[in-house]
Structures are given as C-alpha cells and as structure tokens.
Design an enzyme around this catalytic site. Structure first.
Site, PDB file in Angstrom:
ATOM      1  N   ARG A 261      72.398  56.812 -28.714  1.00  0.00           N
ATOM      2  CA  ARG A 261      72.863  56.001 -27.591  1.00  0.00           C
ATOM      3  C   ARG A 261      72.572  54.518 -27.787  1.00  0.00           C
ATOM      4  O   ARG A 261      72.886  53.718 -26.910  1.00  0.00           O
ATOM      5  CB  ARG A 261      72.148  56.453 -26.324  1.00  0.00           C
ATOM      6  CG  ARG A 261      72.945  57.390 -25.417  1.00  0.00           C
ATOM      7  CD  ARG A 261      72.012  57.829 -24.308  1.00  0.00           C
ATOM      8  NE  ARG A 261      72.623  58.230 -23.096  1.00  0.00           N
ATOM      9  CZ  ARG A 261      72.801  59.495 -22.720  1.00  0.00           C
ATOM     10  NH1 ARG A 261      72.503  60.482 -23.536  1.00  0.00           N
ATOM     11  NH2 ARG A 261      73.281  59.762 -21.525  1.00  0.00           N
TER      12      ARG A 261
ATOM     13  N   ARG B  67      74.278  54.108 -15.004  1.00  0.00           N
ATOM     14  CA  ARG B  67      74.423  54.867 -16.260  1.00  0.00           C
ATOM     15  C   ARG B  67      75.688  54.421 -16.995  1.00  0.00           C
ATOM     16  O   ARG B  67      75.694  54.320 -18.225  1.00  0.00           O
ATOM     17  CB  ARG B  67      74.461  56.373 -15.966  1.00  0.00           C
ATOM     18  CG  ARG B  67      73.091  56.897 -15.545  1.00  0.00           C
ATOM     19  CD  ARG B  67      73.158  58.260 -14.882  1.00  0.00           C
ATOM     20  NE  ARG B  67      73.577  59.311 -15.766  1.00  0.00           N
ATOM     21  CZ  ARG B  67      73.997  60.515 -15.342  1.00  0.00           C
ATOM     22  NH1 ARG B  67      74.052  60.781 -14.063  1.00  0.00           N
ATOM     23  NH2 ARG B  67      74.360  61.424 -16.215  1.00  0.00           N
TER      24      ARG B  67
ATOM     25  N   ARG C 284      70.525  67.738 -10.538  1.00  0.00           N
ATOM     26  CA  ARG C 284      70.039  66.527 -11.205  1.00  0.00           C
ATOM     27  C   ARG C 284      70.051  65.357 -10.231  1.00  0.00           C
ATOM     28  O   ARG C 284      71.112  65.015  -9.696  1.00  0.00           O
ATOM     29  CB  ARG C 284      70.936  66.199 -12.406  1.00  0.00           C
ATOM     30  CG  ARG C 284      70.699  67.107 -13.584  1.00  0.00           C
ATOM     31  CD  ARG C 284      71.656  66.801 -14.715  1.00  0.00           C
ATOM     32  NE  ARG C 284      71.660  65.406 -15.145  1.00  0.00           N
ATOM     33  CZ  ARG C 284      72.330  64.955 -16.183  1.00  0.00           C
ATOM     34  NH1 ARG C 284      73.046  65.786 -16.904  1.00  0.00           N
ATOM     35  NH2 ARG C 284      72.290  63.673 -16.504  1.00  0.00           N
TER      36      ARG C 284
ATOM     37  N   ARG D 152      79.579  67.504 -10.185  1.00  0.00           N
ATOM     38  CA  ARG D 152      78.562  68.271 -10.932  1.00  0.00           C
ATOM     39  C   ARG D 152      77.231  68.263 -10.182  1.00  0.00           C
ATOM     40  O   ARG D 152      76.496  69.242 -10.177  1.00  0.00           O
ATOM     41  CB  ARG D 152      78.392  67.641 -12.330  1.00  0.00           C
ATOM     42  CG  ARG D 152      77.316  68.283 -13.172  1.00  0.00           C
ATOM     43  CD  ARG D 152      77.312  67.738 -14.593  1.00  0.00           C
ATOM     44  NE  ARG D 152      76.760  66.397 -14.698  1.00  0.00           N
ATOM     45  CZ  ARG D 152      76.763  65.669 -15.822  1.00  0.00           C
ATOM     46  NH1 ARG D 152      77.318  66.152 -16.917  1.00  0.00           N
ATOM     47  NH2 ARG D 152      76.236  64.465 -15.854  1.00  0.00           N
TER      48      ARG D 152
ATOM     49  N   LYS E 189      80.975  66.117 -22.461  1.00  0.00           N
ATOM     50  CA  LYS E 189      80.361  66.398 -23.767  1.00  0.00           C
ATOM     51  C   LYS E 189      79.635  67.745 -23.772  1.00  0.00           C
ATOM     52  O   LYS E 189      79.778  68.525 -24.704  1.00  0.00           O
ATOM     53  CB  LYS E 189      79.371  65.284 -24.155  1.00  0.00           C
ATOM     54  CG  LYS E 189      79.989  63.902 -24.259  1.00  0.00           C
ATOM     55  CD  LYS E 189      78.995  62.869 -24.806  1.00  0.00           C
ATOM     56  CE  LYS E 189      77.791  62.640 -23.928  1.00  0.00           C
ATOM     57  NZ  LYS E 189      78.091  61.986 -22.645  1.00  0.00           N
TER      58      LYS E 189
HETATM   59  P1  AMP Z   1      72.504  63.007 -20.339  1.00  0.00           P
HETATM   60  O1  AMP Z   1      72.169  64.399 -19.929  1.00  0.00           O
HETATM   61  O2  AMP Z   1      72.929  62.895 -21.763  1.00  0.00           O
HETATM   62  O3  AMP Z   1      73.467  62.339 -19.390  1.00  0.00           O
HETATM   63  O4  AMP Z   1      71.139  62.160 -20.241  1.00  0.00           O
HETATM   64  C1  AMP Z   1      70.453  62.017 -19.018  1.00  0.00           C
HETATM   65  C2  AMP Z   1      69.439  60.898 -19.140  1.00  0.00           C
HETATM   66  O5  AMP Z   1      68.481  61.210 -20.167  1.00  0.00           O
HETATM   67  C3  AMP Z   1      69.999  59.539 -19.520  1.00  0.00           C
HETATM   68  O6  AMP Z   1      70.511  58.820 -18.407  1.00  0.00           O
HETATM   69  C4  AMP Z   1      68.759  58.868 -20.125  1.00  0.00           C
HETATM   70  O7  AMP Z   1      67.868  58.448 -19.111  1.00  0.00           O
HETATM   71  C5  AMP Z   1      68.103  60.023 -20.872  1.00  0.00           C
HETATM   72  N1  AMP Z   1      68.597  60.149 -22.258  1.00  0.00           N
HETATM   73  C6  AMP Z   1      69.332  61.170 -22.781  1.00  0.00           C
HETATM   74  N2  AMP Z   1      69.614  60.947 -24.072  1.00  0.00           N
HETATM   75  C7  AMP Z   1      69.070  59.734 -24.379  1.00  0.00           C
HETATM   76  C8  AMP Z   1      69.049  58.937 -25.551  1.00  0.00           C
HETATM   77  N3  AMP Z   1      69.668  59.314 -26.685  1.00  0.00           N
HETATM   78  N4  AMP Z   1      68.378  57.757 -25.497  1.00  0.00           N
HETATM   79  C9  AMP Z   1      67.755  57.356 -24.380  1.00  0.00           C
HETATM   80  N5  AMP Z   1      67.759  58.041 -23.230  1.00  0.00           N
HETATM   81  C10 AMP Z   1      68.406  59.236 -23.211  1.00  0.00           C
END
Ligand code: AMP
Length: 194
Positions: A89, A146, A134, A128, A14
């Site tokens: 989400r 996740r 991260r 990654r 994404k």
């Molecule tokens: P991402 O970079 O989108 O994979 O997000 C990394 C982490 O941030 C996720 O595993 C969640 O812990 C948190 N996170 C990101 N976006 C959301 C969201 N819309 N709602 C809740 N937690 C989020």
C-alpha cells in the site's frame, strides 16, 4: 511461482475476488487487513498497535506491516504462488516486497487493479458494514479518509509496477462472476508470459 497483487481502493472487491481466484489457481491468499483483524481479535501487541491506525482509516506503519507480511510469506514458501490483497500500500512496502521475493528466488508476476468509482466504493463499504462488524466500514468520514489515503499513498504503487511493465486495470463494476472472468483473462495472460 505465480505471484499476483490484487490492487484497488477499499471496497473494490479484492477480498471477494481473491477468495475465488485462490480456489481456481491454487494460490495462497495474503490479506494484510485480515491478518491485522486476526491479531486484533486475539488482542496481541501487534493487534493493539494496528487498531489505533485502522480505527482512523490510516495506514499501519510500514515496519510493522512489512514484518508481519514477511512472516506470513515465509510460512508458505512451498506454495505455487501468492495473491497479495491490500499489500503493498506504499512504495516502501512495494520495494520491501520485491526484495523479499527476489531473496527467495521469485518475484511479482503482475499487478491487477480493480477500477471502481468513489460513489460506488462508499455504497459498497457501507453495505458491507451492516454485516462485517468492522468499525472502519460504518462511518462515512473514516471511509472517505481511507479513499484519500489510497489516492495519496497507495495509487503510486500502480505506477511503480507500471515502470516494470506489470500493471493492468480491469473494470471492477458488474456481477461478481463478470469481474472474476475479467480477472482470469488477465491472469491467464500473465501466467502465459511468465
Ligand atoms: P483492508 O481490510 O485491506 O481494507 O485494511 C483495513 C485496514 O488495515 C486499513 O485501513 C489499514 O489501517 C490497515 N492495513 C491493511 N493493510 C495495510 C497495509 N498494507 N499497510 C498499512 N496498513 C494496512
């Protein structure tokens, strides 16, 4: 406005695709994951709160996430549109987004999901993780969690927008440019119908 949700499991590409799409369509990219990582880097209260959940691969609570998202949208209301990446989400987040946009005279134009298998997701995230720095990209158990959270809490958001006739899926396997072309074809169709 052209407001798109770029949807799909963690590691489905994404972020990579959103960067290319915002350049082509002149949209604003809002990634809640990036916003949380920025807050964490600056050691803000919001960042500290988010870190507890992110470290475990859990979702940050809706009220925190929705509040942060609203602030970010309101900073760019003069934009041509948004690409939401990693948001919504959960169903409450989707409902809050619809309300927020309709109060501002706009709405979601379409949701496009990248379809990628679980094995491919794990390989991509671990790879990654070698450069992303991260913590949640470097531990197979956290990555699996996740994916579980995605299947349980996030996938229903696809159906939520499907009932509004707005959800589409594209194949998320192939080269970055191949996937980009598939996304552009969907977006052009959404924009033509808008
Ligand atoms: P991402 O970079 O989108 O994979 O997000 C990394 C982490 O941030 C996720 O595993 C969640 O812990 C948190 N996170 C990101 N976006 C959301 C969201 N819309 N709602 C809740 N937690 C989020």
């Amino acid at each position: 406005m052209l407001n798109l949700i770029l949807f799909g499991p963690p590691g489905s590409g994404k972020g990579t695709q959103a960067d290319k799409l915002v350049a082509k369509y002149d949209l604003i990219h809002i990634s809640t994951g990036d916003l949380f990582r920025y807050e964490m880097k600056n050691d803000t209260e919001l960042g500290k709160r988010a870190k507890e959940y992110m470290a475990k691969g859990e979702l940050v609570p809706d009220e925190v996430t929705i509040g942060m998202l609203k602030n970010r949208v309101d900073q760019s209301l003069d934009a041509k549109g948004f690409i939401f990446d990693g948001f919504p989400r959960t169903i409450p987040q989707a409902e809050a987004l619809d309300t927020l946009l309709s109060e501002r005279g706009t709405g979601i134009s379409g949701l496009i999901a990248l379809h990628v298998t679980d094995d491919e997701i794990i390989d991509r995230i671990l790879s990654r993780g070698k450069t992303s720095g991260r913590a949640d990209d470097n531990d197979t158990e956290i990555i699996k969690n996740r994916i579980l959270v995605y299947r349980g809490e996030t996938e229903p958001v696809y159906n939520y927008y499907e009932t509004q006739d707005k959800s589409q899926t594209v194949n998320g396997l192939g080269t970055i440019d191949e996937i980009f072309d598939r996304l552009c074809a969907e977006i052009d169709a959404v924009a033509a119908g808008a």
